[in-house]
Design an enzyme around this catalytic site. Structure first.
Site, PDB file in Angstrom:
ATOM      1  N   GLY A 197       1.826   5.037  -0.518  1.00 36.46           N
ATOM      2  CA  GLY A 197       1.233   6.376  -0.810  1.00 36.46           C
ATOM      3  C   GLY A 197       2.025   7.441  -1.118  1.00 36.46           C
TER       4      GLY A 197
ATOM      5  N   TYR B 181       5.495  18.185  11.828  1.00 34.70           N
ATOM      6  CA  TYR B 181       6.359  17.432  12.393  1.00 34.70           C
ATOM      7  C   TYR B 181       7.950  17.700  11.812  1.00 34.70           C
ATOM      8  CZ  TYR B 181       3.716  14.269   9.291  1.00 34.70           C
ATOM      9  OH  TYR B 181       2.688  13.645   8.376  1.00 34.70           O
TER      10      TYR B 181
ATOM     11  N   GLU C  35       0.959  -1.145  -0.071  1.00 31.38           N
ATOM     12  CA  GLU C  35      -0.102   0.157  -0.073  1.00 31.38           C
ATOM     13  C   GLU C  35       0.868   1.188  -0.077  1.00 31.38           C
ATOM     14  OE1 GLU C  35      -3.728  -1.422   2.765  1.00 31.38           O
ATOM     15  OE2 GLU C  35      -1.900  -0.852   3.956  1.00 31.38           O
TER      16      GLU C  35
ATOM     17  N   ARG D 270       2.959  19.878   6.964  1.00 31.20           N
ATOM     18  CA  ARG D 270       4.086  18.979   7.435  1.00 31.20           C
ATOM     19  C   ARG D 270       5.184  19.545   8.214  1.00 31.20           C
ATOM     20  NH1 ARG D 270       6.792  16.081   4.299  1.00 31.20           N
ATOM     21  NH2 ARG D 270       6.658  14.269   5.500  1.00 31.20           N
TER      22      ARG D 270
ATOM     23  N   CYS E 192      -1.607  32.687  10.559  1.00 28.74           N
ATOM     24  CA  CYS E 192      -1.488  33.503  11.946  1.00 28.74           C
ATOM     25  C   CYS E 192      -0.871  32.470  12.922  1.00 28.74           C
ATOM     26  CB  CYS E 192      -2.725  34.148  12.249  1.00 28.74           C
ATOM     27  SG  CYS E 192      -3.263  35.252  10.984  1.00 28.74           S
TER      28      CYS E 192
HETATM   29  C1  LIG Z   1      -0.674   5.605   5.509  1.00 26.26           C
HETATM   30  C2  LIG Z   1      -0.769   4.378   5.437  1.00 26.26           C
HETATM   31  C3  LIG Z   1      -0.075   3.813   4.142  1.00 26.26           C
HETATM   32  C4  LIG Z   1       0.642   4.597   3.177  1.00 26.26           C
HETATM   33  O1  LIG Z   1       1.713   5.014   3.838  1.00 26.26           O
HETATM   34  P1  LIG Z   1       3.012   5.960   2.929  1.00 26.26           P
HETATM   35  O2  LIG Z   1       4.012   6.074   3.722  1.00 26.26           O
HETATM   36  O3  LIG Z   1       2.155   6.942   2.229  1.00 26.26           O
HETATM   37  O4  LIG Z   1       3.326   4.809   1.936  1.00 26.26           O
HETATM   38  C5  LIG Z   1      -0.259   2.399   3.804  1.00 26.26           C
HETATM   39  N1  LIG Z   1      -0.979   1.557   4.551  1.00 26.26           N
HETATM   40  C6  LIG Z   1      -1.777   2.137   5.876  1.00 26.26           C
HETATM   41  C7  LIG Z   1      -2.457   1.048   6.758  1.00 26.26           C
HETATM   42  C8  LIG Z   1      -1.515   3.336   6.049  1.00 26.26           C
HETATM   43  O5  LIG Z   1      -1.980   3.679   7.031  1.00 26.26           O
END
Ligand SMILES: *Cc1c(COP(=O)(O)O)cnc(C)c1O
Length: 441
Positions: free
Chosen positions: A295, A337, A293, A333, A365
């Site tokens: 992102g 952090y 997964e 961001r 602000c």
């Molecule tokens: C946030 C998240 C991702 C994606 O993480 P990235 O660092 O953006 O690749 C994948 N799986 C789950 C369950 C997440 O919470």
């Protein structure tokens, strides 16, 4: 080099006017035409990383790549990634609805989250979301109730905390033992028993973990794969099951600044596949379906944000602040952090004269609304266009209307063409949800 190892979009160039261009589009022209702040997304870079992932994992046929929509979710991005063969990891009704409206095959969608509501789970069931990753005991019960009412079944994974510490920011670590996400390893058996004996409308397919984000260490993935395969083998043996799906989450890092050195997609793939092969020798299960997964690593590098410089302030014997027309509401961001970014002036990217060390301040602000500390720029002036790189992930998706400021537009650039994919919010949009009760004079 893989696409996540580049700070800038792959098509970044200096054009004949001496200005920066991306996707064949001059950034100064884009800023003029669409206004700033402006999110710009380069299609070629996005397709580049998709290709990196497909090539890297093609040695293992049972791979399912699910883009983690929370990094950046809109209908155009969903359409592009679906066309590239990606499924979608979603975490809310809003993300489910967005990919659904973009025409995504809902059987290729996986629903995550540590506190999914009744309504969200109901929508997922109604729209035929392919997998639900159940996070906790409350959700098992809630989902079963919904399925009973609708006389439907659902295929589920169990989200577990594998107990892996990876070295990333505390807020984006998710796989360590004291985490808000998932079942502890000591709770899995009880969850499996409940599914087998009580929650008969759930079909357990496998296990899911996600160890964090902006990860540079490949070893974390090797450990994770081994732990999950071991757990699956144990559960299969103990309960006479044939679980064969493993979701190892996302998390691969990107290069925000020169000091970031993320591994390539290919390195990650080799580590994952190698660790899987070794684990399969040790633990007797069929080669499983592997979900990943990603992102951030899919969408970050393809995106930049353009700002226009307005005021500046030289603190006597101190910092020179240069303020832009956006900030923490379009990129949370840095203030959230301490994230670091790289930037250039789009109208003089090559200039090395009169370099000044400045701090880029946002327009919101809060004193903490600083985008970049101590960056060297060539004599930044009012009207210059600042291009901040690597803003595709977790910028627009975390954007707010703080200070009642409209969210920026987003354009997709490719082959010298630019198309709006998210419209800039209007003042009317901002008040469109406000209601003055009739009793108020
Ligand atoms: C946030 C998240 C991702 C994606 O993480 P990235 O660092 O953006 O690749 C994948 N799986 C789950 C369950 C997440 O919470």
């Amino acid at each position: 080099m893989s696409t996540n190892q580049s700070i800038r979009p792959l098509t970044t160039k200096i054009n004949n006017n001496g200005n920066l261009e991306i996707g064949g589009c001059g950034l100064v022209e884009l800023a003029k035409r669409y206004g700033t702040p402006l999110y710009v997304l380069d299609k070629e870079t996005l397709l580049g990383i998709c290709k990196d992932y497909k090539l890297a994992f093609d040695k293992y046929p049972k791979m399912r790549m699910m883009y983690a929509s929370k990094a950046l979710c809109n209908m155009a991005v969903a359409r592009i990634l679906a066309n590239e063969g990606f499924g979608f990891d979603v975490v809310s009704s809003g993300e489910i609805y967005t990919v659904y409206k973009a025409g995504v095959d809902m059987s290729n969608v996986l629903f995550n989250g540590n506190n999914k509501s009744f309504d969200e789970l109901s929508l997922a069931v109604d729209l035929g979301v392919g997998r639900i990753s159940v996070d906790n005991f409350h959700e098992l019960e809630l989902l079963e109730q919904i399925l009973l009412e609708k006389d439907k079944k659902a295929d589920v994974l169990l989200r577990i905390t594998p107990g892996i510490e990876c070295h990333t920011h505390e807020y984006i670590q998710t796989g360590h033992l004291d985490s808000k996400f998932g079942f502890d390893l000591t709770q899995i058996d009880e969850a499996v028993e409940l599914i087998l004996n009580k929650y008969k409308n759930l079909t357990l397919k496998g296990l899911h973990a996600h160890i964090g984000s902006q990860i540079f260490e490949t070893k974390s993935y090797a450990d994770e794969v081994e732990i999950i395969v071991k757990e699956i083998a144990r559960l299969n043996e103990k309960f006479g099951l044939n679980l064969n799906e493993i979701n190892i989450g996302g998390g691969l890092g990107v290069k925000y600044t020169e000091s970031d050195n993320p591994p390539s997609v290919d390195e990650i793939a080799r580590v994952i596949i190698h660790s899987l092969e070794k684990a399969l020798e040790k633990y007797p299960i069929e080669p499983p379906v592997i979900y990943i997964e990603p992102g951030r690593s899919i969408i970050s590098t393809a995106g930049v944000t353009l700002y226009t410089i307005g005021s500046s302030k030289q603190v006597p014997n101190g910092t020179k602040y240069v303020a832009v027309d956006g900030g923490m509401a379009d990129n949370a961001r840095p203030s959230m952090y301490g994230a670091k970014y790289s930037a250039l002036l789009a109208n003089k990217p090559n200039c090395t004269d009169a370099l000044q060390k400045v701090t880029i301040a946002g327009r919101f602000c809060e004193s903490g609304d600083i985008l970049i500390k101590n960056i060297e720029l060539p004599n930044p002036q009012t009207g210059d266009v600042l291009c901040v790189f690597n803003t595709g992930a977790y910028n627009y998706s975390m954007a707010s209307n703080y200070n009642r400021v409209q969210k920026p537009a987003m354009v997709l650039v490719n082959n010298s063409q630019s198309d709006i994919i998210v419209c800039r919010e209007t003042l009317e949009d901002l008040i469109s949800h406000d209601v003055i009760p009739s009793g108020l004079s």
